[in-house]
Design an enzyme around this catalytic site. Structure first.
Site, short mmCIF file in Angstrom:
data_model
loop_
_atom_site.label_atom_id
_atom_site.label_comp_id
_atom_site.label_asym_id
_atom_site.label_seq_id
_atom_site.Cartn_x
_atom_site.Cartn_y
_atom_site.Cartn_z
N PHE A 111 24.91 78.32 136.50
CA PHE A 111 24.57 77.93 137.87
C PHE A 111 24.04 76.51 137.85
CE2 PHE A 111 23.37 81.32 141.24
CZ PHE A 111 24.61 81.91 141.14
N GLN A 162 14.90 75.75 152.27
CA GLN A 162 16.15 75.33 151.64
C GLN A 162 17.33 75.52 152.60
OE1 GLN A 162 17.82 77.54 148.09
NE2 GLN A 162 17.32 75.59 147.14
N HIS A 199 21.57 75.09 153.11
CA HIS A 199 22.84 74.96 152.43
C HIS A 199 23.71 74.08 153.33
CE1 HIS A 199 26.62 75.91 150.56
NE2 HIS A 199 25.98 76.50 149.59
N LEU A 232 27.64 81.56 155.06
CA LEU A 232 27.77 80.59 153.99
C LEU A 232 29.23 80.33 153.60
CD1 LEU A 232 25.33 79.50 152.40
CD2 LEU A 232 25.89 81.14 150.63
N GLU A 251 29.83 76.27 147.84
CA GLU A 251 30.13 74.96 147.29
C GLU A 251 31.54 74.92 146.68
OE1 GLU A 251 26.42 75.08 146.00
OE2 GLU A 251 25.96 73.38 147.28
N ARG A 304 22.95 69.13 147.39
CA ARG A 304 22.90 69.83 148.66
C ARG A 304 22.16 69.09 149.75
NH1 ARG A 304 21.71 76.23 147.46
NH2 ARG A 304 23.69 76.66 146.44
N HIS A 346 18.56 78.71 154.54
CA HIS A 346 18.90 79.70 153.54
C HIS A 346 17.70 80.41 152.93
CE1 HIS A 346 21.60 81.57 150.78
NE2 HIS A 346 21.18 80.93 149.72
N ARG A 386 14.01 75.89 145.47
CA ARG A 386 14.29 77.05 144.64
C ARG A 386 15.61 76.87 143.89
NH1 ARG A 386 17.74 82.06 145.73
NH2 ARG A 386 18.85 80.54 146.97
C1 LIG Z 1 23.31 85.06 151.46
C2 LIG Z 1 22.21 85.08 150.43
C3 LIG Z 1 22.51 85.14 149.08
C4 LIG Z 1 21.49 85.15 148.12
N1 LIG Z 1 21.83 85.21 146.80
C5 LIG Z 1 20.86 85.20 145.85
C6 LIG Z 1 21.19 85.27 144.46
O1 LIG Z 1 22.36 85.36 144.09
N2 LIG Z 1 20.18 85.26 143.55
C7 LIG Z 1 18.88 85.18 143.91
O2 LIG Z 1 18.02 85.17 143.04
N3 LIG Z 1 18.54 85.14 145.24
C8 LIG Z 1 19.49 85.14 146.20
N4 LIG Z 1 19.13 85.09 147.54
C9 LIG Z 1 17.71 85.18 147.90
C10 LIG Z 1 17.19 86.62 147.73
O3 LIG Z 1 18.19 87.51 148.15
C11 LIG Z 1 15.93 86.91 148.56
O4 LIG Z 1 15.02 85.88 148.41
C12 LIG Z 1 15.27 88.21 148.10
O5 LIG Z 1 16.20 89.26 148.10
C13 LIG Z 1 14.08 88.57 148.97
O6 LIG Z 1 13.60 89.85 148.59
P1 LIG Z 1 12.26 90.46 149.18
O7 LIG Z 1 11.99 91.72 148.43
O8 LIG Z 1 11.22 89.43 149.19
O9 LIG Z 1 12.57 90.76 150.71
P2 LIG Z 1 13.80 91.48 151.48
O10 LIG Z 1 14.83 92.01 150.60
O11 LIG Z 1 14.17 90.53 152.54
O12 LIG Z 1 13.09 92.73 152.13
C14 LIG Z 1 12.16 92.64 153.18
C15 LIG Z 1 11.73 94.04 153.57
O13 LIG Z 1 10.67 93.97 154.49
C16 LIG Z 1 10.89 94.86 155.56
N5 LIG Z 1 10.16 94.35 156.72
C17 LIG Z 1 10.13 93.08 157.19
N6 LIG Z 1 9.32 93.01 158.26
C18 LIG Z 1 8.83 94.25 158.46
C19 LIG Z 1 7.93 94.81 159.42
N7 LIG Z 1 7.36 94.10 160.40
N8 LIG Z 1 7.65 96.14 159.34
C20 LIG Z 1 8.23 96.89 158.37
N9 LIG Z 1 9.06 96.41 157.44
C21 LIG Z 1 9.36 95.10 157.49
C22 LIG Z 1 12.39 94.91 155.70
O14 LIG Z 1 12.77 96.11 156.33
C23 LIG Z 1 12.81 94.88 154.23
O15 LIG Z 1 12.73 96.17 153.70
C24 LIG Z 1 20.13 85.09 148.52
C25 LIG Z 1 19.83 85.01 149.87
C26 LIG Z 1 20.85 84.97 150.82
C27 LIG Z 1 20.49 84.82 152.26
#
Ligand SMILES: Cc1cc2nc3c(=O)[nH]c(=O)nc-3n(C[C@H](O)[C@H](O)[C@H](O)COP(=O)(O)OP(=O)(O)OC[C@H]3O[C@@H](n4cnc5c(N)ncnc54)[C@H](O)[C@@H]3O)c2cc1C
Lengths: 587, 82
Positions: free
Chosen positions: A119, A240, A242, A252, A255, A286, A353, A398
């Protein structure tokens, strides 16, 4: 009104990778854990992560955690806290093996070891040759991790509140966090969850911008809950972007499109990247590409009836190349634009993003704030992990594959620290009724009837304003106008009314509370962006184009009260190795 | 399977990926009232598919085995405006 009350050792708000990893650690240690999620847990945004998770396993090319640490510090533009970064990079290999044992089907090499892909931003030997550090389960890494953790939690008897919306934290006069008031989306009934410890894991806030790649549930709820509990949020100016999302829709376009020979043009058909980056052109970094697109649009060279985007051409590559090398892009464009990129160029605009900022924590997941003694005193009973938190391993920028790592490493660390906290805090503290009432009044406010502005219209206006005034093109005048506009719009919130007052699955009411959260997070973002007079990582100011370590090598802290900003030093001292001092960030 | 109310279905259209949100929410907002009982049932059933597979279906990358799904998937894709 008598409200049902439930008691747990730990309340986890959010069932993405971060929340579920913490909950698992706790449930396996026999703690009594509740996980609250507004959507069914396996529909959390973590499912969207396709790329993978970083760990210096050295299965494909030579690697070690210290090189990974160097890349992460450099990637963060030296704003990342080096103790947390060392901790994360050291833990990474173990964490990935642990995930594998838990059942995540990582893709494999012929020799049976976990496959790793290269990457951007990954190097061997402190800035040398390209490294291959990202472990993936095909293109479903996030999905695989989330499903595996969910199954494990079910087995460990974690208690799930699916489709419950957390309204606000409960806090007593001494500053202890005692749980939260939550709402059953199905019945419209509020509940009080009393907990000795509460963990926020609510994910990012991409929805503050019009064009973004995030699921619509990413409304920054946890950050806003922290703000309303008088806790500051950190480094919110760093978001961040994209460069190429589908214009107006956000999806998205990777790239890869430019890597395979695609290029950007403005309304005159000019290949404008040649002007901004003579050598790298469309393959410049980016932030450079994003800013160039924004400038073209601002200066009236945008395409379409509103002149609000530029075009990404891949049509000259021919149907064969597109079908073979860029099939995902073709599907996306066919689905969302009903056109074939083989025939017509794709309308694109920078898309928001990832939220680098968030609720300030230390490497144990404890939420920390300046309470009087030092800059980083733990708030008793409160933890945060994942994209809603700022630990800070990503600093100003990031690296791909580091956020899945962040959520798992610190989810686990927070779980462990909570176990220790629970040993010393065996009893629930008395509930603070005033704090409960405050949360309930936030809910009751939406019972007001009558005519008023609509949630949808105000949200769209906010998102558009954030895109125009706090997007990739940032300068004093624009940002100041952005602050004024967002404040003026926030004042209009009081006049917003919803039309649906039913109790069962009342989406309007939830969206209204999400809008309140978006406002808190948007104000934090634009205010912090105005304050930071330098360019660092994802925050780039045309009026302050250089990084300024003398004045700005520090974290910002935004408070809801009076929209006050405070600052605290970056933790430049790692745990066991020498610091990486700031150097110009060239790739 | 009982048919669920529109509001309940609408909440189930909130997913973990923007692509799914866009397709599903657009569909329920614009087409719900004109859907026949068979389509409604298929849609409700389709919403139970895990996000990653649902994305494959809706992006046309994988064809579901059940022909009932194919129909409603076509309708979801056709409802996208631009
Ligand atoms: C398109 C895309 C691709 C990505 N690809 C990668 C990758 O390849 N590698 C990488 O490392 N990262 C990647 N990321 C980033 C990564 O996916 C996220 O940063 C990460 O999954 C966030 O995880 P989390 O556990 O913090 O929150 P999330 O998975 O966002 O979970 C949040 C949780 O909080 C709950 N919640 C929110 N508000 C409330 C509320 N008020 N009451 C009750 N529940 C609530 C939701 O229901 C959910 O369960 C990507 C992001 C995107 C957008």
């Amino acid at each position: 009104m008598s409200i049902p009350r439930k008691r747990f050792d730990t309340l986890v708000i959010g069932a993405g990778g971060g929340g579920l990893r913490a909950a698992l650690q706790l449930s396996q240690a026999e703690a009594n854990v509740a996980v609250v999620s507004k959507v069914f847990p396996t529909r959390s945004h973590t499912v969207a992560a396709q790329g993978g998770i970083n760990a210096a396993l050295a299965n494909v090319l030579p690697d070690n955690w210290h090189w990974h640490m160097y890349d992460t510090v450099k990637g963060s533009d030296y704003l990342g806290d080096q103790d947390a970064i060392e901790y994360m990079c050291r833990a990474a290999s173990h964490i990935v093996i642990e995930l594998e044992h838990a059942g995540v089907p990582f893709s494999r090499l012929n020799n049976g070891k976990i496959y790793q892909r290269a990457f951007g931003g990954q190097s061997q030997d402190f800035g040398g040759e390209q490294a291959a550090r990202t472990c993936a389960a095909a293109d479903r890494t996030g999905h695989a991790i989330l499903h595996t953790l969910y199954q494990q939690n079910i087995r460990a008897k974690t208690h799930f509140f699916d489709e419950f919306f957390a309204i606000d934290l409960i806090k007593d006069e001494e500053g202890y966090i005692l749980g939260a008031v939550i709402l059953s989306i199905e019945t419209g009934e509020p509940y009080i969850i009393e907990a000795k410890t509460t963990l926020l894991a609510t994910g990012g806030a991409g929805q503050i911008f019009r064009t973004n790649t995030n699921a619509r549930i990413n409304t920054g709820d946890g950050m806003a809950m922290a703000l309303r509990a008088d806790i500051p949020i950190q480094d919110m100016e760093f978001f961040q972007f994209h460069p190429t999302g589908i214009a107006g829709k956000g999806m998205l376009i990777t790239e890869g499109a430019r890597g395979e020979g695609g290029f950007l043009v403005n309304k005159n058909g000019e290949r404008f990247m040649e002007r901004y980056a003579t050598h790298a052109k469309d393959l410049a970094s980016r932030d450079v590409v994003s800013r160039s697109i924004a400038i073209e649009v601002r200066e009236g060279r945008g395409c379409g009836p509103k002149g609000d985007h530029v075009l990404l051409k891949v049509d000259h590559l021919g149907a064969d190349v597109v079908a073979k090398r860029l099939p995902g892009i073709r599907d996306t464009v066919l689905t969302f634009l009903h056109m074939d990129p083989v025939e017509k160029p794709i309308p694109v605009f920078p898309t928001a993003h990832y939220t680098m900022g968030g609720i300030p924590t230390n490497r144990y997941g404890q939420v920390v704030a300046p309470l009087g003694q030092g800059a980083e005193e733990p708030i008793p009973g409160l933890y945060a992990v994942g994209e809603c938190a700022c630990v800070s391993v990503h600093g100003a920028n990031r690296l791909g594959g580091n956020s899945l790592l962040d959520i798992i490493v610190f989810g686990r660390a927070a779980g462990n620290d909570i176990i220790d906290f629970l040993k010393e805090n065996r009893f629930h503290r008395p509930l603070d009724e005033g704090s409960v009432d405050q949360a309930l009044s936030r809910l009751a406010r939406w019972d007001q009837r009558g005519e008023g502005e609509s949630v949808d219209a105000l949200r769209q206006e906010l998102q558009q304003t954030m895109e125009d005034y706090c997007g990739v093109f940032r300068e004093e005048k624009v940002l100041q106008e952005g602050v004024n506009k967002v404040k003026a719009m926030e004042a209009r919130l009081a006049a917003v009314r919803i039309q649906d007052h039913s109790s069962v699955f009342n989406t309007q009411r939830i969206e209204a509370m999400e809008l309140e959260n978006l406002f808190d997070v948007a104000l934090a973002t634009v205010t912090s962006a105005l304050a930071r007079q330098e360019s660092r990582g994802a925050h780039s100011r045309v009026d302050y184009p250089e990084r300024d370590d003398e004045h700005w090598l520090k974290h910002s802290l935004f408070y809801k009260k009076d929209h006050r900003l405070d600052f605290k030093p970056v933790r430049t001292k790692p745990l066991s190795v020498d610091s990486f001092p700031p150097k110009p960030r060239v790739y | 399977m009982n048919t669920l109310s529109k509001s309940r279905l609408a909440w189930r259209c909130r997913r973990g990926m923007l692509e799914l949100d866009y397709l599903l929410q657009n569909f329920i907002n614009t087409q719900y009232e004109i859907l026949g009982p068979a389509d409604l049932k298929a849609f409700q059933h389709l919403l139970e598919t895990p996000d990653a597979l649902l994305l494959e279906y809706l992006m046309g990358r994988t064809i579901p085995v059940d022909p009932v799904f194919c129909d409603v998937i076509q309708k979801i894709r056709a409802a996208v405006t631009y």
